[in-house]
Design an enzyme around this catalytic site. Structure first.
Site, mmCIF file in Angstrom:
data_model
loop_
_atom_site.group_PDB
_atom_site.id
_atom_site.type_symbol
_atom_site.label_atom_id
_atom_site.label_comp_id
_atom_site.label_asym_id
_atom_site.label_seq_id
_atom_site.Cartn_x
_atom_site.Cartn_y
_atom_site.Cartn_z
ATOM 1 N N HIS A 1 0.879 -1.296 0.097
ATOM 2 C CA HIS A 1 0.010 0.202 -0.021
ATOM 3 C C HIS A 1 0.970 1.231 -0.070
ATOM 4 O O HIS A 1 1.773 1.460 0.671
ATOM 5 C CB HIS A 1 -0.987 0.018 1.395
ATOM 6 C CG HIS A 1 -2.095 -0.983 1.153
ATOM 7 N ND1 HIS A 1 -3.324 -0.784 1.898
ATOM 8 C CD2 HIS A 1 -2.266 -1.855 0.242
ATOM 9 C CE1 HIS A 1 -3.962 -1.542 1.535
ATOM 10 N NE2 HIS A 1 -3.469 -2.516 0.332
ATOM 11 N N TYR B 32 -9.489 5.751 6.878
ATOM 12 C CA TYR B 32 -9.887 6.105 8.125
ATOM 13 C C TYR B 32 -11.082 7.130 8.113
ATOM 14 O O TYR B 32 -10.874 8.227 7.262
ATOM 15 C CB TYR B 32 -8.369 6.711 8.646
ATOM 16 C CG TYR B 32 -7.613 5.671 9.061
ATOM 17 C CD1 TYR B 32 -7.425 5.423 10.364
ATOM 18 C CD2 TYR B 32 -6.591 5.231 7.990
ATOM 19 C CE1 TYR B 32 -6.405 4.273 10.617
ATOM 20 C CE2 TYR B 32 -5.920 4.098 8.640
ATOM 21 C CZ TYR B 32 -5.849 3.932 9.752
ATOM 22 O OH TYR B 32 -4.708 2.952 10.030
ATOM 23 N N PRO C 32 -4.759 0.894 18.478
ATOM 24 C CA PRO C 32 -4.398 0.394 16.927
ATOM 25 C C PRO C 32 -4.701 1.433 15.951
ATOM 26 O O PRO C 32 -3.979 1.106 14.641
ATOM 27 C CB PRO C 32 -5.451 -0.812 16.996
ATOM 28 C CG PRO C 32 -6.680 -0.492 17.847
ATOM 29 C CD PRO C 32 -5.936 0.309 18.935
ATOM 30 N N LYS D 199 0.830 0.627 15.030
ATOM 31 C CA LYS D 199 2.393 0.625 15.604
ATOM 32 C C LYS D 199 2.625 -0.549 16.574
ATOM 33 O O LYS D 199 3.878 -0.816 16.798
ATOM 34 C CB LYS D 199 2.500 1.905 16.483
ATOM 35 C CG LYS D 199 2.417 3.261 15.642
ATOM 36 C CD LYS D 199 3.842 3.308 14.764
ATOM 37 C CE LYS D 199 3.477 3.965 13.367
ATOM 38 N NZ LYS D 199 3.494 3.467 12.182
ATOM 39 N N TYR E 290 3.377 7.096 9.968
ATOM 40 C CA TYR E 290 2.627 5.902 9.358
ATOM 41 C C TYR E 290 3.718 4.755 8.962
ATOM 42 O O TYR E 290 3.591 3.842 9.124
ATOM 43 C CB TYR E 290 1.288 6.418 8.809
ATOM 44 C CG TYR E 290 0.320 5.438 8.419
ATOM 45 C CD1 TYR E 290 -0.643 5.420 9.282
ATOM 46 C CD2 TYR E 290 0.612 4.225 7.613
ATOM 47 C CE1 TYR E 290 -1.747 4.382 9.297
ATOM 48 C CE2 TYR E 290 -0.424 3.052 7.664
ATOM 49 C CZ TYR E 290 -1.634 3.290 8.580
ATOM 50 O OH TYR E 290 -2.371 2.234 8.301
#
Length: 392
Positions: free
Chosen positions: A73, A202, A294, A298, A386
């Site tokens: 991704h 998200y 979550p 991480k 991220y």
């Protein structure tokens, strides 16, 4: 009494990867896992691997199936106020990206390596206590195949999670804990349905947070923010899909695909850090030392960075007799841990709706999301955190 240089308690990804790295460095170790192999290989956990994690797995010899089956991704999508904004990782991070590859698969790969060519790995090995942490020979007391046994170690590494035995080897007051419990949980589902997106979504919504992830090209992994104490049985499949569709709603022709839900579970949300991560000859790694919500993806990646730092330290000890890296272990790891804690807190509090928050606080959240969409600097900071920092 058996003896090993490093006794590893816990056969999850942290313990297994540490064992693999130590084996490759010629450092002897033994892994003790309380559950059976089938259970360990089926534990549903994280699914996002940072660039550094993938690099380490490849270097350790555990990257073959990952490279064949994982989904690469290059970004994530943020949704709020019926609008969508994509964060492109490679263009903002100098080429770093993430991989979707379930923790269950990482564990299977590491177990297969360990059983074929690696240090001893004992399943159904129930550790009762670790004694002598402040001596030069700590001892692990455990039961295996119905027999009580002891393992004499130069060092003990606890990779057995927050509720594991290793933490109890440290005297009260020797470590300090920092904690934040969030006023909401996640209702997570697995569904036999192709993902409705190419990358993770998200979503911030007045109805609460939602996350669209995936486990494969045919299995979706999705989450809903729910009140603490929620019973999954109270949520019918239809109610779940309707709520997900409402929270992901965006102007345009995007549609949420629906399918049979095969699993439902509620995940509490918390942040937790133990300092220091070492006491005497006992060292903590992964969830035994720190927990992150979550939202920032991480948890598994922090565990990997912990054991990479540890493996380097034990390799230095074997090669030169120096304890310099071992002595610096806690400080080295905690710098990364607190950065990950802050990022996970930022993602969580920006995207979730606190039951007690005011309209003013909601507007601050959407202002922050607007800034990420408008500012290359803000987007780069999110992308860099991220996709993951390099391991020191």
């Amino acid at each position: 009494m058996d003896h090993t240089t490093v006794g590893i308690i816990g056969g999850g990804p942290a313990g297994l990867l540490l064992a693999r790295l130590l084996h490759n460095a010629g450092v002897d170790c033994i892994v003790l896992e309380s559950r059976d192999r089938t259970y360990v290989e089926q534990r549903q956990r994280a699914g996002i691997l940072e660039q550094s994690t993938v690099d380490v797995l490849r270097e350790s010899g555990a990257g073959e199936r990952l490279d064949r089956e994982a989904m690469v991704h290059d970004g994530i999508e943020l949704r709020w106020d019926r609008q969508a904004h994509r964060i492109d990782f490679p263009s903002l991070t100098g080429g770093r990206r993430v991989w979707v590859y379930a923790q269950t698969e990482v564990v299977k790969d590491l177990i297969a390596l360990q059983m074929t060519d690696g240090a001893p790995l004992l399943f159904d090995a129930h550790v009762h206590a670790v004694v002598g942490a402040d001596t030069d020979r700590p001892v692990i007391h455990y039961t295996h195949q119905g027999r009580d046994k002891t393992l004499d170690c130069d060092y003990v590494v606890g990779c057995d999670g927050f509720h594991g035995v290793t933490r109890s080897a440290v005297p009260d007051g020797a470590m300090r804990t920092f904690e934040r419990v969030y006023p909401y949980s996640w209702l997570g589902i697995l569904a036999d349905v192709p993902p409705s997106c190419d990358e993770l979504i998200y979503a911030h919504s007045p109805r609460g947070f939602a996350l669209h992830s995936m486990r494969s090209a045919t299995v979706g992994r999705l989450y809903l923010q729910v009140p603490n104490g929620t019973d999954p049985a109270d949520w019918s499949d239809e109610r779940i899909w309707d709520e997900l569709a409402a929270r992901f709603a965006v102007d345009g022709d995007w549609r949420l695909e629906r399918g049979p839900i095969t699993s439902k579970a509620v995940l509490p949300m918390r942040s937790f850090v133990t300092e220091p991560m070492r006491w005497g000859r006992v060292l903590l790694a992964g969830d035994a030392a720190h927990i992150v919500p979550p939202t920032g993806a991480k948890g598994l990646n922090l565990a990997v960075s912990d054991v990479v730092v540890l493996a380097r330290a034990f390799a230095q000890l074997k090669e030169s007799g120096s304890t310099e890296l071992l002595d610096a272990y806690s400080d080295t790891c905690l710098r990364r841990v607190w950065r990950a804690e802050h990022f996970s807190y930022f993602m969580t509090t920006t995207l979730h709706t606190d039951p007690e928050q005011s309209a003013f606080e909601t507007r601050l959240q959407t202002s922050q999301l607007d800034r990420i969409a408008a500012s290359a600097h803000a987007a780069a900071e999110l992308a860099g955190n991220y996709a993951g920092l390099t391991i020191e």
